[in-house]
Write a protein that holds these residues in place. Structure first.
Motif, PDB file in Angstrom:
ATOM      1  N   SER A   1     -20.013  36.773  39.436  1.00 49.66           N
ATOM      2  CA  SER A   1     -21.199  36.452  38.642  1.00 49.66           C
ATOM      3  C   SER A   1     -22.481  37.081  39.135  1.00 49.66           C
ATOM      4  O   SER A   1     -23.516  36.976  38.469  1.00 49.66           O
ATOM      5  N   THR A   2     -22.450  37.755  40.292  1.00 53.56           N
ATOM      6  CA  THR A   2     -23.649  38.491  40.717  1.00 53.56           C
ATOM      7  C   THR A   2     -23.997  39.586  39.719  1.00 53.56           C
ATOM      8  O   THR A   2     -25.139  40.043  39.680  1.00 53.56           O
ATOM      9  N   PHE A   3     -23.023  40.005  38.882  1.00 50.95           N
ATOM     10  CA  PHE A   3     -23.263  41.045  37.881  1.00 50.95           C
ATOM     11  C   PHE A   3     -23.989  40.516  36.641  1.00 50.95           C
ATOM     12  O   PHE A   3     -24.469  41.310  35.838  1.00 50.95           O
ATOM     13  N   LYS A   4     -24.072  39.211  36.471  1.00 54.19           N
ATOM     14  CA  LYS A   4     -24.593  38.668  35.213  1.00 54.19           C
ATOM     15  C   LYS A   4     -26.053  39.023  34.956  1.00 54.19           C
ATOM     16  O   LYS A   4     -26.479  39.096  33.799  1.00 54.19           O
TER      17      LYS A   4
ATOM     18  N   ILE B   1     -28.442  30.444  31.066  1.00 57.94           N
ATOM     19  CA  ILE B   1     -27.223  31.244  31.217  1.00 57.94           C
ATOM     20  C   ILE B   1     -27.115  31.764  32.647  1.00 57.94           C
ATOM     21  O   ILE B   1     -26.039  31.741  33.259  1.00 57.94           O
ATOM     22  N   ILE B   2     -28.247  32.224  33.195  1.00 60.67           N
ATOM     23  CA  ILE B   2     -28.250  32.723  34.573  1.00 60.67           C
ATOM     24  C   ILE B   2     -28.197  31.557  35.561  1.00 60.67           C
ATOM     25  O   ILE B   2     -27.413  31.573  36.516  1.00 60.67           O
ATOM     26  N   ALA B   3     -29.008  30.540  35.337  1.00 58.75           N
ATOM     27  CA  ALA B   3     -29.061  29.414  36.272  1.00 58.75           C
ATOM     28  C   ALA B   3     -27.729  28.677  36.338  1.00 58.75           C
ATOM     29  O   ALA B   3     -27.280  28.280  37.416  1.00 58.75           O
ATOM     30  N   LYS B   4     -27.079  28.486  35.200  1.00 61.21           N
ATOM     31  CA  LYS B   4     -25.819  27.749  35.156  1.00 61.21           C
ATOM     32  C   LYS B   4     -24.614  28.674  35.284  1.00 61.21           C
ATOM     33  O   LYS B   4     -23.480  28.220  35.366  1.00 61.21           O
ATOM     34  N   SER B   5     -24.853  29.991  35.218  1.00 57.11           N
ATOM     35  CA  SER B   5     -23.799  30.998  35.371  1.00 57.11           C
ATOM     36  C   SER B   5     -22.747  30.884  34.279  1.00 57.11           C
ATOM     37  O   SER B   5     -21.557  30.699  34.550  1.00 57.11           O
ATOM     38  N   SER B   6     -23.182  31.041  33.062  1.00 59.89           N
ATOM     39  CA  SER B   6     -22.279  30.933  31.911  1.00 59.89           C
ATOM     40  C   SER B   6     -21.634  32.288  31.614  1.00 59.89           C
ATOM     41  O   SER B   6     -22.324  33.271  31.323  1.00 59.89           O
TER      42      SER B   6
ATOM     43  N   THR C   1     -13.037  44.744  28.187  1.00 62.10           N
ATOM     44  CA  THR C   1     -13.497  45.249  29.485  1.00 62.10           C
ATOM     45  C   THR C   1     -15.007  45.103  29.609  1.00 62.10           C
ATOM     46  O   THR C   1     -15.524  44.686  30.653  1.00 62.10           O
ATOM     47  N   ALA C   2     -15.728  45.444  28.542  1.00 65.61           N
ATOM     48  CA  ALA C   2     -17.178  45.262  28.552  1.00 65.61           C
ATOM     49  C   ALA C   2     -17.543  43.807  28.793  1.00 65.61           C
ATOM     50  O   ALA C   2     -18.523  43.507  29.492  1.00 65.61           O
ATOM     51  N   ALA C   3     -16.743  42.902  28.257  1.00 70.80           N
ATOM     52  CA  ALA C   3     -17.002  41.466  28.437  1.00 70.80           C
ATOM     53  C   ALA C   3     -16.779  41.041  29.882  1.00 70.80           C
ATOM     54  O   ALA C   3     -17.628  40.372  30.490  1.00 70.80           O
ATOM     55  N   THR C   4     -15.632  41.438  30.465  1.00 65.50           N
ATOM     56  CA  THR C   4     -15.330  40.989  31.833  1.00 65.50           C
ATOM     57  C   THR C   4     -16.247  41.652  32.857  1.00 65.50           C
ATOM     58  O   THR C   4     -16.647  41.020  33.838  1.00 65.50           O
ATOM     59  N   VAL C   5     -16.610  42.917  32.618  1.00 61.76           N
ATOM     60  CA  VAL C   5     -17.519  43.593  33.545  1.00 61.76           C
ATOM     61  C   VAL C   5     -18.879  42.919  33.550  1.00 61.76           C
ATOM     62  O   VAL C   5     -19.556  42.862  34.589  1.00 61.76           O
ATOM     63  N   SER C   6     -19.288  42.370  32.428  1.00 63.31           N
ATOM     64  CA  SER C   6     -20.601  41.722  32.358  1.00 63.31           C
ATOM     65  C   SER C   6     -20.702  40.537  33.302  1.00 63.31           C
ATOM     66  O   SER C   6     -21.808  40.208  33.762  1.00 63.31           O
ATOM     67  N   PHE C   7     -19.577  39.881  33.613  1.00 61.67           N
ATOM     68  CA  PHE C   7     -19.631  38.798  34.607  1.00 61.67           C
ATOM     69  C   PHE C   7     -18.819  39.142  35.856  1.00 61.67           C
ATOM     70  O   PHE C   7     -18.313  38.281  36.568  1.00 61.67           O
TER      71      PHE C   7
END
Length: 601
Positions: free
Chosen positions: A313-316, A363-368, A419-425
């Motif tokens: 989730s550091t990528f979010k 979204i960032i604070a809760k890591s969605s 892949t674009a979805a999983t890379v985003s998180f």
């Protein structure tokens, strides 16, 4: 040369006609010739005298100038010149940014044997085996009594060992002076320094060559006599490095992790102040590399540079920052967060059920995961790839280490929607913690690209503008909320305004798929959030923390975050960063539609 006759016939005939004596003509010509010969001899003598006078004048002037120069110069000790091919043994020191020595040279001796000169080779083999238990007595005896005329026994001797060999009294055992590379701080910064070995060797000297790390990356520079012995000044701070390794080792032990790494870097310059990878080694006694099995099991493996991890989730923050920059969203924009989310045949879940909608800030604070994917879909696949490429995730880091090219990120060859979805998180793309530190430094540096370096004080070229300063500032504000009210609360060190993001990623199996009980836990942070100066990334490999209820937890918020908090407490004062009494950051209050309530966890 045409010779003029003494008795020219024409003149003789005319003289006889006039009744003159022809002998007078011969006498006159002979006198003229003698006069010419004397003139030539005199001119030749004059030229020789002038030449000799000039030679003496130049010689005495040179001697006088040299004597004057020696009289006015500082006395220096003469150096012995050796014949034959010269072995360059002198190697420049390596220091930290404050000039403290990290690597230097030590004069020692080698031990070699001339078996043909030995009086009692069997006794010599027996006594040497007592001094050096690692030597094989039978092998030594065979070598000493055979036909060999030269034999290396030890390349490096301690003074005690040298005295013990000297006491054997065997004339066939000889010593040769040489320099060895010494790392006075032992394990400290071992992965950065790398280590050295001997190259060309002689009985009186040996060439020292770098094996890994900066020793190998700067091998030519360190051996270049043109540098006149100037040390190589690294960007690391010895005190910060020692504190980092101590805290990281304790954290790795408490969290039962297989390995750990941390990177502490300046935001504006990219200079690495401290970087550690555990387990480590002593470069004075560098272990042999593994020939089989997992490379990360070796203490030589540099997790900060060579490790290729899915950083979770550091990528979010990346798709969110990009979408803010493109004016697609703002921190108060409400995003559909209904879980699970279906993409093709795949389902994407959130760790908790956050309801139908979340603001971008939440979204960032809760890591969605779901909310992040929705934002990434707004950005689009091509723009997502382009942004990650500009952040450096498609290439090896340019840090000055020979291991850097081996840490090139593992980027998917195909980039479909899933892949674009999983890379985003943070799944599906594996990169090193140093890549992550550089990317966070870029965001903290008003969106200007930051490239990591281990060299101190060099002029750093300004990076390209990857993100607008306004969007970068908003991204840092969002990361600050992760610490004040999200999964990074345990790292809210008072006075330092920490902004960061946790990431917990399942470890992939070598055979495919993911382990169910093995993760890589990461916390990436910048501070102070109101005026970012430093980036700190902490990654734990396979951590497992005990919870209050007697269970276990592997999430970054309970493993990597406490270690990062202790690191910040120790490192910030060492670099002169004073705690602030009041926060300078604005508070982002999400505006919610009527009837919708959010509860921060």
């Amino acid at each position: 040369m045409i010779r003029t006759p003494l008795r020219p016939l024409a003149r003789i005939l005319r003289a006889r006609e006039k009744g003159e004596n022809p002998d007078d003509i011969e006498a006159e010509n002979r006198a003229r010739r003698h006069a010419e010969i004397q003139d030539r001899s005199r001119r030749g003598a004059e030229r020789r005298l002038v030449f000799l006078a000039t030679v003496f004048l130049v010689a005495f002037s040179t001697v006088g100038l040299r004597m004057g120069g020696l009289a006015s110069s500082q006395p220096t000790e003469p150096r012995v010149q050796t014949t034959g091919a010269q072995i360059i043994s002198q190697r420049a020191d390596i220091t930290d940014r404050a000039g403290r020595v990290l690597a230097t040279n030590l004069l020692t001796h080698s031990l070699y044997a001339h078996p043909q000169q030995m009086i009692d080779p069997k006794r010599a083999a027996r006594e040497l085996a007592k001094v050096f238990p690692d030597l094989d007595q039978e092998r030594l005896t065979k070598d000493f009594t055979g036909k060999r005329t030269f034999l290396w026994i030890k390349k490096k001797l301690s003074p005690e060992q040298m005295q013990a060999v000297h006491d054997i009294g065997e004339p066939g055992l000889l010593f040769g002076p040489r320099e060895m590379r010494l790392y006075p701080n032992g394990h400290l910064a071992s992965h950065i320094l790398g280590g050295a070995t001997f190259g060309n060797e002689g009985v009186s000297s040996a060439e020292v060559l770098g094996m890994a790390g900066v020793e190998k990356a700067f091998d030519g520079w360190l051996r270049d006599p043109a540098n006149d012995g100037a040390p190589l000044s690294l960007s690391i701070d010895l005190s910060a490095q020692a504190a980092m390794e101590e805290v990281l080792a304790n954290g790795m032990k408490v969290m039962n992790a297989k390995g750990a790494t941390a990177i502490f870097m300046e935001v504006q310059t990219g200079e690495i102040v401290a970087m550690a990878s555990l387990p480590d080694f002593d470069p004075n006694d560098r272990p042999r590399p593994l020939t089989k099995g997992d490379a990360s099991d070796s203490p030589l493996f540099n997790r900060a540079v060579q490790g290729q991890y899915e950083l979770g989730s550091t990528f979010k923050i990346f798709p969110v920052a990009q979408a803010i920059d493109a004016k697609l969203i703002n921190p108060n924009t409400m995003i559909n967060s209904s879980s699970p989310m279906k993409i093709g045949k795949y389902l994407i879940h959130d760790f908790h059920n956050y309801g139908r909608q979340l603001s971008v800030a939440d979204i960032i604070a809760k890591s969605s995961n779901v909310g992040t994917v929705r934002v990434a879909q707004m950005v689009g696949v091509e723009r997502q790839k382009d942004f990650l490429q500009k952040l450096g995730f498609f290439e090896a880091t340019p840090v000055e280490m020979t291991e850097a090219p081996t840490g090139r990120p593992l980027v998917p060859q195909r980039w479909p929607a899933v892949t674009a979805a999983t890379v985003s998180f943070g799944h599906g793309l594996a990169a090193s913690p140093l890549h992550l530190a550089s990317a966070y430094a870029t965001i903290a540096n008003d969106g200007k690209r930051v490239r990591p370096t281990l060299v101190h004080g060099h002029k750093h070229q300004e990076g390209e503008q990857v993100l607008s300063p306004k969007a970068a500032k908003v991204a840092v504000d969002l990361l600050r909320q992760v610490v004040t009210r999200g999964s990074g609360r345990n790292t809210d060190v008072e006075g330092y305004e920490i902004a960061g993001k946790t990431g917990t990623a399942d470890k992939p199996r070598p055979t495919g798929g993911y382990y169910k009980n093995k993760v890589v836990a990461t916390f990436a942070s910048v501070f102070p959030a109101s005026d970012p100066k430093y980036v700190l990334v902490v990654t734990l490999d396979e951590p497992s923390a005990s919870t209050a209820g007697g269970g276990e937890s592997r999430v970054a918020g309970l493993t990597a975050v406490p270690v990062a908090a202790e690191l910040i407490r120790r490192l910030a004062p060492l670099v002169g960063l004073r705690p602030q009494t009041e926060s300078k950051l604005p508070t982002i209050e999400p505006r919610l539609p009527d009837g919708l309530k959010l509860v921060a966890n």
